[in-house]
Each structure stands twice: as C-alpha cells, then as structure tokens.
Design an enzyme around this catalytic site. Structure first.
Site, mmCIF file in Angstrom:
data_model
loop_
_atom_site.group_PDB
_atom_site.id
_atom_site.type_symbol
_atom_site.label_atom_id
_atom_site.label_comp_id
_atom_site.label_asym_id
_atom_site.label_seq_id
_atom_site.Cartn_x
_atom_site.Cartn_y
_atom_site.Cartn_z
ATOM 1 N N THR A 236 0.857 -1.198 0.000
ATOM 2 C CA THR A 236 0.000 0.000 0.000
ATOM 3 C C THR A 236 0.890 1.244 0.000
ATOM 4 O O THR A 236 0.407 2.339 0.300
ATOM 5 C CB THR A 236 -0.937 0.057 1.233
ATOM 6 N N ARG A 238 3.903 2.559 -2.536
ATOM 7 C CA ARG A 238 3.866 3.091 -3.904
ATOM 8 C C ARG A 238 4.240 1.939 -4.831
ATOM 9 O O ARG A 238 5.098 1.111 -4.498
ATOM 10 C CB ARG A 238 4.868 4.244 -4.083
ATOM 11 N N GLU A 267 0.602 2.437 -12.905
ATOM 12 C CA GLU A 267 -0.662 2.678 -12.217
ATOM 13 C C GLU A 267 -1.519 3.602 -13.074
ATOM 14 O O GLU A 267 -1.065 4.711 -13.369
ATOM 15 C CB GLU A 267 -0.378 3.300 -10.851
ATOM 16 N N HIS A 286 -5.805 2.069 -5.625
ATOM 17 C CA HIS A 286 -5.160 3.120 -4.810
ATOM 18 C C HIS A 286 -6.187 3.852 -3.932
ATOM 19 O O HIS A 286 -6.348 5.080 -4.024
ATOM 20 C CB HIS A 286 -4.388 4.110 -5.694
HETATM 21 P P1 NAP Z 1 6.055 7.930 7.528
HETATM 22 O O1 NAP Z 1 5.395 8.080 8.856
HETATM 23 O O2 NAP Z 1 7.027 8.964 7.091
HETATM 24 O O3 NAP Z 1 6.744 6.483 7.510
HETATM 25 C C1 NAP Z 1 7.578 6.046 6.500
HETATM 26 C C2 NAP Z 1 8.595 5.113 7.116
HETATM 27 O O4 NAP Z 1 9.403 4.565 6.056
HETATM 28 C C3 NAP Z 1 9.519 5.795 8.090
HETATM 29 O O5 NAP Z 1 9.465 5.114 9.307
HETATM 30 C C4 NAP Z 1 10.907 5.664 7.462
HETATM 31 O O6 NAP Z 1 11.902 5.298 8.362
HETATM 32 C C5 NAP Z 1 10.715 4.470 6.555
HETATM 33 N N1 NAP Z 1 11.698 4.465 5.481
HETATM 34 C C6 NAP Z 1 12.059 5.475 4.655
HETATM 35 N N2 NAP Z 1 13.013 5.082 3.801
HETATM 36 C C7 NAP Z 1 13.266 3.791 4.110
HETATM 37 C C8 NAP Z 1 14.151 2.830 3.603
HETATM 38 N N3 NAP Z 1 14.986 3.125 2.592
HETATM 39 N N4 NAP Z 1 14.150 1.587 4.156
HETATM 40 C C9 NAP Z 1 13.325 1.290 5.166
HETATM 41 N N5 NAP Z 1 12.452 2.165 5.696
HETATM 42 C C10 NAP Z 1 12.431 3.399 5.179
HETATM 43 O O7 NAP Z 1 4.972 7.840 6.369
HETATM 44 P P2 NAP Z 1 3.507 7.201 6.429
HETATM 45 O O8 NAP Z 1 2.512 8.246 6.766
HETATM 46 O O9 NAP Z 1 3.562 5.960 7.233
HETATM 47 O O10 NAP Z 1 3.310 6.859 4.871
HETATM 48 C C11 NAP Z 1 4.184 5.955 4.234
HETATM 49 C C12 NAP Z 1 3.917 5.932 2.735
HETATM 50 O O11 NAP Z 1 2.680 5.285 2.489
HETATM 51 C C13 NAP Z 1 3.734 7.301 2.070
HETATM 52 O O12 NAP Z 1 4.978 7.896 1.764
HETATM 53 C C14 NAP Z 1 2.936 6.989 0.838
HETATM 54 O O13 NAP Z 1 3.800 6.734 -0.244
HETATM 55 C C15 NAP Z 1 2.199 5.719 1.229
HETATM 56 N N6 NAP Z 1 0.742 5.936 1.351
HETATM 57 C C16 NAP Z 1 -0.099 5.252 0.541
HETATM 58 C C17 NAP Z 1 -1.477 5.426 0.667
HETATM 59 C C18 NAP Z 1 -2.441 4.682 -0.192
HETATM 60 O O14 NAP Z 1 -3.491 5.221 -0.509
HETATM 61 N N7 NAP Z 1 -2.143 3.468 -0.581
HETATM 62 C C19 NAP Z 1 -1.998 6.308 1.625
HETATM 63 C C20 NAP Z 1 -1.086 6.985 2.433
HETATM 64 C C21 NAP Z 1 0.276 6.804 2.293
HETATM 65 P P3 NAP Z 1 12.526 6.218 9.534
HETATM 66 O O15 NAP Z 1 11.363 6.652 10.374
HETATM 67 O O16 NAP Z 1 13.393 5.262 10.225
HETATM 68 O O17 NAP Z 1 13.215 7.351 8.877
#
Ligand code: NAP
Length: 320
Positions: A236, A238, A267, A286
C-alpha cells in the site's frame, strides 16, 4: 484576487471556505487528471495549487505558474510526484496530509492481507462463476493469519498502525526502518531486523515506505526470491517500490503464494496485465486513504494550509 487551481474536486465544503476567504478557486471538473498542457495553462498566474499524487509537479509547472506561486498543497502524504528541491529553490511552500490517513490506509493494508491469505476474491469469483457445488475439506485453503510472522518494511505512522492490527491477530511483528523505534517496539512487541532477515522470516511482508531513490524497486527479483515459501506480499506504499515483472515471476515460479496491491507500477495496470489474471492477486485502485471522514479531513488540511500560507502564516503540515 489570488487564484488557486485544484486539480480534482474535493469532498465536503472546504473549497467553499477558500472562496469565502476571498480566493478565486478554479477546480478541474473532470474525473480524470488534467492533461499536461491544460495543467500548465490553468496553473498560469496562480498563488496556490492543490495537487494529487498523479500530478507531475515539477520545475516546468512551477515556472508556468510564475513567481506568484506561494504554496503547493498535496492532497496525500507521499510527495514523490513533487520536485521538492525545485519548490525549495523558488521559495514555494509545500504541504501534505500526514497522520490523518494513517488508520484508513492501515485498515486497507490489513483488508488486502486478509483477502489474499484467505482467498476472499478468488472464493467470490468461484461462487459467481457457478463453480461452488459442495463443501469440501480441501477447498480454497490458505495460510492462517492468527499467530503468523509479519514483516513491516517502513515502520512509520502507517507501518506501526498496520503492526497494531497484526498484534490483534497475535502475529509476531518484525520490522525494518532507517532508524530503530524503541517506543513502538515496546508497545507492539516488535523486533527490529535487517531487511533480508525480515524477508526470509516473514509469512507476510507489508510495505510502508515512501517512494525514494533508496526504496525504488526495493522488492526486486533477488529479494522476492528470498521470501518464505508460501509468503504473501502486501503493497500500500507506492507501486514502484516493487519490480512488477519480478513479482509476477515470484508468484508463478517462485515462493510467493499471493499478493495484495493497492498501488501498482504502472498505475493503473492495463486491464489485460497478467497480474490481474493471477487468481491470488488482489488489486484495489489506490484507495488506501478512501475513508469518508479521512478524505474530508484531508480536504480541510490542504485548504487550511493554502489559506494559512496565502495570508502570511505558517502552514500546519509543511513537507519540509
Ligand atoms: P512515515 O510516517 O514517514 O513512515 C515512513 C517510514 O518509512 C519511516 O518510518 C521511514 O523510516 C521508513 N523508510 C524510509 N526510507 C526507508 C528505507 N529506505 N528503508 C526502510 N524504511 C524506510 O509515512 P507514512 O505516513 O507511514 O506513509 C508511508 C507511505 O505510504 C507514504 O509515503 C505513501 O507513499 C504511502 N501511502 C499510501 C497510501 C495509499 O493510498 N495506498 C496512503 C497513504 C500513504 P525512519 O522513520 O526510520 O526514517
């Protein structure tokens, strides 16, 4: 009067509030995204843009808008479609909608996991096609959710919310992230491991990283091939975090039992894409954040921040 271009209509009455605040609000009326040329023309002279994850928000668009562009408010949490460096160089504020969609997206990830493991969509098709003749001890068996080991890749807001749901099913939670999360480890009894160990030990792997140069095709042929026999992949995050051709191969010839995808690459997937023919691939369009209240709150966040920036205040949800 300052003008704001909104690239899709938003639910609720948040856009009216922008109008009441004295802004001219130009909303793209179609269901499909504005074609690029249209986007460049509608952006000309705006003070604010409200954008969606499908919109390419790059230097060309910012320059087409001109020097009056003060704020880009993204109706999503991921920012991979926006050239943040170009915005920074031009002094444009970028905002997004973190937090508010965490639970809705984690709910959908868990729904995909449940559907993929217990073959819900395959079962539905089986019934609909008239194939259901009798109860049978061996009909449509799938892995148990309860007590399984789940690996969460990206242990931020959504990853942790997903893990909380997994704990409700008594799953063992492994995670990998750039930084360790001691508080979440304690709350969720989660164990930090390296990515390869997570992949090799997990019955289910759920992806929750942003799309960045480091996470582009993170799940490549090599890593998909290392997954446990009978494992399930949930995405979920990207679409580009997974190599689509390698995923298909891992399902057909490798260890994967099933996949649940809310995001794909490309997509949308073309209707004749072989992934859509695979009986144990569940794909949703999505809709991770598509809870009614969530989408209303996202609208309030983007319009609130546009109003804040255009009236000289700090945004509540800056991207940098
Ligand atoms: P978030 O709170 O910023 O969490 C993202 C996590 O990914 C962070 O803990 C970060 O680690 C980790 N990360 C970043 N780069 C990494 C890597 N190279 N290897 C391992 N872990 C890594 O963001 P969120 O709100 O959970 O959202 C996450 C993503 O979900 C969004 O960026 C978006 O693309 C996707 N999303 C999709 C939908 C949908 O409709 N399907 C809806 C909302 C979001 P650290 O904390 O350790 O830095």
């Amino acid at each position: 009067m300052s003008r704001v271009f909104v690239t899709r209509n938003l639910p609720g009455n948040s856009l009216d509030q922008l109008r009441q605040a004295g802004l001219e609000v130009d909303v793209w009326p179609d269901f499909l995204a504005p074609p690029r040329q249209e986007m460049l023309e509608r952006a000309r002279g705006v003070a604010g843009l409200i954008t969606m994850l499908e919109d390419r928000v790059d230097a060309e668009l910012m320059d087409a808008a001109g020097p009056g562009l003060k704020v880009i408010a993204q109706y999503a949490v991921g920012l991979d479609n926006i050239d943040l460096e170009a915005a920074r160089e031009r002094g444009i504020v970028v905002t997004h909608t973190p937090g508010v969609l965490t639970d809705a997206t984690a709910d959908l990830a868990f729904a995909l996991l449940t559907a993929a493991a217990r073959r819900v969509v395959e079962g539905h098709d089986y019934v609909r096609r008239g194939q259901w003749k009798t109860w049978h001890p061996e009909l449509l068996l799938g892995p148990e959710l309860y007590g399984a080991t789940v690996g969460v890749v990206g242990f931020g807001r959504i990853g942790q919310a997903f893990a909380r749901r997994a704990r409700g099913f008594d799953m063992e939670v492994l995670y990998t992230s750039r930084h360790r999360k001691p508080e979440a480890e304690a709350e969720l009894n989660a164990k930090h491991v390296e990515l390869n160990e997570l992949i090799e030990r997990s019955d289910f792997v759920s992806l929750h990283t942003p799309l960045t140069p480091e996470t582009m095709q993170l799940m490549n042929a090599e890593r998909l091939g290392r997954m446990k026999e009978g494992a399930i992949l949930i995405n979920t995050a990207r679409g580009k975090v997974v190599d689509t051709a390698a995923l298909l191969d891992a399902l057909e010839n490798g260890p994967l039992f099933a996949a649940g995808l809310d995001v794909t690459d490309p997509e949308p997937l073309p209707a004749d894409h072989p992934l859509l023919d695979h009986p144990r691939v569940v794909v949703t369009p999505h809709i991770g954040s598509a809870g009614r209240q969530t989408r209303l709150k996202m609208a309030e966040m983007v319009t609130g921040d546009v109003q804040a920036v255009l009236s000289g205040q700090q945004p509540h949800f800056p991207a940098f």
